[in-house]
Scaffold this active site. Structure first.
Site, PDB file in Angstrom:
ATOM      1  N   LYS A  41       0.843  -1.200   0.000  1.00 52.77           N
ATOM      2  CA  LYS A  41       0.000   0.000   0.000  1.00 52.77           C
ATOM      3  C   LYS A  41       0.878   1.250   0.000  1.00 52.77           C
ATOM      4  O   LYS A  41       0.690   2.148  -0.805  1.00 52.77           O
ATOM      5  CB  LYS A  41      -0.897   0.028   1.229  1.00 52.77           C
ATOM      6  CG  LYS A  41      -1.539   1.404   1.505  1.00 52.77           C
ATOM      7  CD  LYS A  41      -2.401   1.447   2.735  1.00 52.77           C
ATOM      8  CE  LYS A  41      -1.723   1.884   3.976  1.00 52.77           C
ATOM      9  NZ  LYS A  41      -1.485   3.310   4.148  1.00 52.77           N
ATOM     10  N   ASN A  42       1.873   1.301   0.897  1.00 53.90           N
ATOM     11  CA  ASN A  42       2.624   2.544   1.046  1.00 53.90           C
ATOM     12  C   ASN A  42       3.597   2.783  -0.101  1.00 53.90           C
ATOM     13  O   ASN A  42       4.182   3.847  -0.196  1.00 53.90           O
ATOM     14  CB  ASN A  42       3.322   2.575   2.411  1.00 53.90           C
ATOM     15  CG  ASN A  42       2.279   2.729   3.513  1.00 53.90           C
ATOM     16  OD1 ASN A  42       1.121   3.048   3.236  1.00 53.90           O
ATOM     17  ND2 ASN A  42       2.677   2.481   4.737  1.00 53.90           N
TER      18      ASN A  42
ATOM     19  N   CYS B  56      -5.221   8.912   8.500  1.00 58.39           N
ATOM     20  CA  CYS B  56      -5.419   8.393   9.862  1.00 58.39           C
ATOM     21  C   CYS B  56      -5.195   9.483  10.909  1.00 58.39           C
ATOM     22  O   CYS B  56      -4.301  10.299  10.796  1.00 58.39           O
ATOM     23  CB  CYS B  56      -4.409   7.286  10.157  1.00 58.39           C
ATOM     24  SG  CYS B  56      -4.781   5.772   9.325  1.00 58.39           S
TER      25      CYS B  56
ATOM     26  N   ARG C 185      -0.033  15.573  12.261  1.00 59.76           N
ATOM     27  CA  ARG C 185       0.801  15.026  11.186  1.00 59.76           C
ATOM     28  C   ARG C 185       1.161  16.167  10.236  1.00 59.76           C
ATOM     29  O   ARG C 185       0.599  16.315   9.178  1.00 59.76           O
ATOM     30  CB  ARG C 185       0.082  13.882  10.489  1.00 59.76           C
ATOM     31  CG  ARG C 185      -0.150  12.718  11.462  1.00 59.76           C
ATOM     32  CD  ARG C 185      -0.812  11.544  10.810  1.00 59.76           C
ATOM     33  NE  ARG C 185       0.121  10.770   9.985  1.00 59.76           N
ATOM     34  CZ  ARG C 185      -0.280   9.790   9.185  1.00 59.76           C
ATOM     35  NH1 ARG C 185      -1.555   9.551   9.055  1.00 59.76           N
ATOM     36  NH2 ARG C 185       0.585   9.114   8.470  1.00 59.76           N
TER      37      ARG C 185
ATOM     38  N   ASP D 181       3.911   0.872  12.291  1.00 60.23           N
ATOM     39  CA  ASP D 181       2.644   0.300  11.801  1.00 60.23           C
ATOM     40  C   ASP D 181       2.392  -1.091  12.372  1.00 60.23           C
ATOM     41  O   ASP D 181       1.276  -1.590  12.283  1.00 60.23           O
ATOM     42  CB  ASP D 181       2.652   0.196  10.269  1.00 60.23           C
ATOM     43  CG  ASP D 181       2.745   1.556   9.624  1.00 60.23           C
ATOM     44  OD1 ASP D 181       2.988   1.612   8.398  1.00 60.23           O
ATOM     45  OD2 ASP D 181       2.598   2.564  10.332  1.00 60.23           O
TER      46      ASP D 181
ATOM     47  N   ARG E  61      -8.861   0.079   4.016  1.00 60.01           N
ATOM     48  CA  ARG E  61      -7.973   1.047   3.356  1.00 60.01           C
ATOM     49  C   ARG E  61      -6.621   0.424   3.048  1.00 60.01           C
ATOM     50  O   ARG E  61      -5.925   0.837   2.124  1.00 60.01           O
ATOM     51  CB  ARG E  61      -7.738   2.269   4.261  1.00 60.01           C
ATOM     52  CG  ARG E  61      -8.862   3.271   4.295  1.00 60.01           C
ATOM     53  CD  ARG E  61      -8.389   4.524   4.991  1.00 60.01           C
ATOM     54  NE  ARG E  61      -7.122   4.960   4.438  1.00 60.01           N
ATOM     55  CZ  ARG E  61      -6.203   5.608   5.150  1.00 60.01           C
ATOM     56  NH1 ARG E  61      -6.412   5.882   6.414  1.00 60.01           N
ATOM     57  NH2 ARG E  61      -5.070   5.981   4.594  1.00 60.01           N
TER      58      ARG E  61
HETATM   59  C1  EPZ Z   1       4.310   6.904   6.254  1.00 67.45           C
HETATM   60  O1  EPZ Z   1       3.599   8.026   6.770  1.00 67.45           O
HETATM   61  C2  EPZ Z   1       3.277   5.798   6.168  1.00 67.45           C
HETATM   62  N1  EPZ Z   1       2.195   6.221   5.301  1.00 67.45           N
HETATM   63  C3  EPZ Z   1       2.741   5.470   7.556  1.00 67.45           C
HETATM   64  O2  EPZ Z   1       1.887   4.340   7.410  1.00 67.45           O
HETATM   65  C4  EPZ Z   1       3.919   5.071   8.440  1.00 67.45           C
HETATM   66  O3  EPZ Z   1       3.423   4.840   9.747  1.00 67.45           O
HETATM   67  C5  EPZ Z   1       4.937   6.210   8.472  1.00 67.45           C
HETATM   68  O4  EPZ Z   1       5.365   6.490   7.119  1.00 67.45           O
HETATM   69  C6  EPZ Z   1       6.168   5.857   9.297  1.00 67.45           C
HETATM   70  O5  EPZ Z   1       6.751   4.711   8.804  1.00 67.45           O
HETATM   71  C7  EPZ Z   1       2.385   6.160   3.969  1.00 67.45           C
HETATM   72  O6  EPZ Z   1       3.433   5.748   3.490  1.00 67.45           O
HETATM   73  C8  EPZ Z   1       1.230   6.598   3.119  1.00 67.45           C
HETATM   74  P1  EPZ Z   1       6.563  10.232   8.219  1.00 67.45           P
HETATM   75  P2  EPZ Z   1       4.283   9.483   6.727  1.00 67.45           P
HETATM   76  O7  EPZ Z   1       6.574  11.412   7.328  1.00 67.45           O
HETATM   77  O8  EPZ Z   1       5.050   9.630   5.476  1.00 67.45           O
HETATM   78  C9  EPZ Z   1       6.540  13.624  11.544  1.00 67.45           C
HETATM   79  C10 EPZ Z   1      -0.079   3.152   7.618  1.00 67.45           C
HETATM   80  O9  EPZ Z   1      -0.629   2.666   8.621  1.00 67.45           O
HETATM   81  N2  EPZ Z   1       6.632  14.563  10.415  1.00 67.45           N
HETATM   82  O10 EPZ Z   1       7.738   9.311   8.248  1.00 67.45           O
HETATM   83  O11 EPZ Z   1       3.251  10.478   7.075  1.00 67.45           O
HETATM   84  C11 EPZ Z   1       5.137  13.010  11.619  1.00 67.45           C
HETATM   85  O12 EPZ Z   1       4.266  13.856  12.346  1.00 67.45           O
HETATM   86  C12 EPZ Z   1       0.492   4.546   7.683  1.00 67.45           C
HETATM   87  O13 EPZ Z   1       0.092   2.548   6.522  1.00 67.45           O
HETATM   88  C13 EPZ Z   1       6.840  15.913  10.680  1.00 67.45           C
HETATM   89  O14 EPZ Z   1       6.953  16.321  11.832  1.00 67.45           O
HETATM   90  O15 EPZ Z   1       5.299   9.330   7.941  1.00 67.45           O
HETATM   91  C14 EPZ Z   1       5.370  11.710  12.335  1.00 67.45           C
HETATM   92  O16 EPZ Z   1       5.403  11.928  13.728  1.00 67.45           O
HETATM   93  C15 EPZ Z   1       0.225   5.207   9.018  1.00 67.45           C
HETATM   94  N3  EPZ Z   1       6.897  16.789   9.651  1.00 67.45           N
HETATM   95  C16 EPZ Z   1       6.763  11.302  11.863  1.00 67.45           C
HETATM   96  O17 EPZ Z   1       7.394  12.497  11.342  1.00 67.45           O
HETATM   97  C17 EPZ Z   1       6.792  16.380   8.346  1.00 67.45           C
HETATM   98  O18 EPZ Z   1       6.881  17.222   7.431  1.00 67.45           O
HETATM   99  C18 EPZ Z   1       6.725  10.226  10.803  1.00 67.45           C
HETATM  100  O19 EPZ Z   1       6.179  10.786   9.685  1.00 67.45           O
HETATM  101  C19 EPZ Z   1       6.583  15.001   8.097  1.00 67.45           C
HETATM  102  C20 EPZ Z   1       6.515  14.106   9.145  1.00 67.45           C
END
Ligand code: EPZ
Length: 414
Positions: free
Chosen positions: A23-24, A117, A122, A305, A397
């Site tokens: 998915k991701n 989610c 986020r 996850d 989803r």
């Molecule tokens: C991806 O989300 C995945 N989603 C998430 O999977 C996964 O949990 C996450 O990566 C971590 O591995 C998709 O790929 C669509 P991040 P993403 O940017 O890209 C903070 C699922 O269940 N952050 O690595 O949003 C953020 O708040 C989903 O499949 C900032 O502060 O994750 C979080 O605390 C849930 N500023 C942390 O970093 C930013 O600009 C991780 O976010 C971006 C992120």
């Protein structure tokens, strides 16, 4: 599809389950196709809600998408860069990949800010910082974000946090930027390697995906390609955990073992009986499980996850399991639902303590996000009696045909 999943638990699982494509990975690959000037064909596309929404958004941009079973043919040759202000944009966070892709292709994008989610705040500050480093100007009015650039010029970008989304979005925006872009402290998730290898097939010049330093040399255009998406490591992990909880002899197929090493090492520590093949994991009946401690980290650390699904299994383990979330500190909404079933889980700020073993009894419970839903399904498989999971749409989803796949393993689920 009814929004409730019913499970009569405490049944032994046997047989084989095949993991779908990731998915991701696919939710990043679909928006990235707007960078192409020719047809892109994708194989093994999972049939999940997020994919259907992204296909709809591509069609709004006048990108032709034809689906033939799990094969997608995407023709972006007549793309029109309209404002993406359809409410579906807010149904999933990954729609924000259209920001990087449309900025990269057209130097202009106007769209709703992303949804997805509710895992706590986020932000997308790291994404926007990256776009600005490439020369873009950002305007935010209410829920609409507009990004413009006279010119996109490569730059060195340091990510304060190894954000998956920011790494991918900057990669997309930099494909056609003049000169070289470097992303330092880049995320190393396998989905980033999968996307990078597809873009390179299309003529991009991306090096270092999977390491913490990625360089992108700008090119002038991207041609089409054929791409086979990697298996979903989180879906694989979810079924391996379910098999560890209720399996007698279950083989999970279409797995890349290196993608789930942090999980399999923890399951070994717990005393789960399983063997790892080249592209499968075979799980045998496992009893007398031991408590373990988990700290979630960016890849290759323990995946955030998977901490929710693992929590359901940990209710069967003897002892106290401490789970620390370093990625999403609010990712504990499943614990309250599991406690309703008889679990004994304390939730702190950014951490939880699972006291086990406890027996679970079927209840009416509520999914609040995708992986919370997965955790509740595993708890339902473990529990005595009937579990009714509401808001099952969260689960669909990210888990293609989860009810059919579990029923095929012998679960009493509908
Ligand atoms: C991806 O989300 C995945 N989603 C998430 O999977 C996964 O949990 C996450 O990566 C971590 O591995 C998709 O790929 C669509 P991040 P993403 O940017 O890209 C903070 C699922 O269940 N952050 O690595 O949003 C953020 O708040 C989903 O499949 C900032 O502060 O994750 C979080 O605390 C849930 N500023 C942390 O970093 C930013 O600009 C991780 O976010 C971006 C992120």
């Amino acid at each position: 599809m009814e929004d409730i999943i019913r499970i009569n638990g405490n049944k032994k699982l046997n047989g084989e389950v095949v993991v779908s494509s990731c998915k991701n990975s696919v939710v990043a690959i679909l928006p990235s196709v707007v960078l192409a000037s020719e047809i892109v064909k994708l194989y093994d596309v999972p049939n999940i809600k997020d994919v259907q929404i992204l296909i709809k958004l591509l069609r709004l941009l006048n990108v032709k998408v034809t689906a033939d079973d799990d094969e997608l043919t995407i023709d972006p040759t007549n793309i029109t860069n309209i404002d993406l202000v359809d409410e579906d944009v807010m149904k999933l966070r990954a729609s924000y990949y259209f920001m990087g892709a449309l900025l990269g292709r057209f130097k202009h994008v106007r769209m709703y800010s992303p949804g997805g989610c509710n895992l706590g705040p986020r932000p997308i500050d790291l994404h926007l910082k990256g776009f600005e480093a490439l020369g873009a100007k950002i305007k935010q009015e209410g829920n609409i974000i507009e990004i413009d650039a006279e010119e996109l010029t490569g730059d060195d970008i340091y990510l304060d946090f190894a954000s998956v989304g920011a790494t991918i979005n900057i990669m997309l925006a930099a494909c056609f930027a003049r000169g070289r872009t470097t992303i330092e402290n880049a995320a190393k998730e396998p989905e980033i390697i999968d996307l990078s290898s597809m873009l390179n097939k299309m003529g991009a010049q991306i090096r270092g995906a999977g390491t913490s330093e990625i360089t992108i040399n700008g090119v002038s255009r991207l041609k089409g390609c054929i791409h086979d998406i990697i298996p979903d490591r989180i879906e694989a992990g979810t079924y391996i955990i379910a098999a560890a909880a209720c399996g007698q002899d279950v083989t999970i197929k279409n797995v890349i073992p290196q993608h789930i090493e942090a999980l399999t090492l923890k399951l070994e520590e717990m005393g789960v009986n399983f063997e790892i093949g080249s592209d499968f994991v075979r799980v045998y009946e496992s009893n007398n499980l031991k408590a373990v401690d988990i700290i979630t980290q960016p890849f290759p650390g323990f995946a955030t996850d998977l901490q929710q699904p693992l929590t359901a299994l940990l209710t069967k383990a003897k002892g106290d399991s401490h789970i620390e979330e370093t990625i999403y500190i609010e990712r504990f909404k499943h614990c309250n639902e599991l406690n309703k079933m008889g679990a004994n889980i304390e939730v702190g700020s950014g951490d939880s303590m699972v006291h086990g073993p406890t027996s679970l009894t079927g209840q009416d419970i509520f999914a609040t996000d995708l992986r919370c839903g997965a955790s509740l399904v595993i708890a339902g498989l473990i529990a005595n009696g009937e579990t009714i999971i509401h808001n099952a749409y969260h689960i669909y989803r990210g888990y293609d045909s989860i009810v059919d796949k579990l029923r095929a393993l012998g679960a009493d689920i509908k």
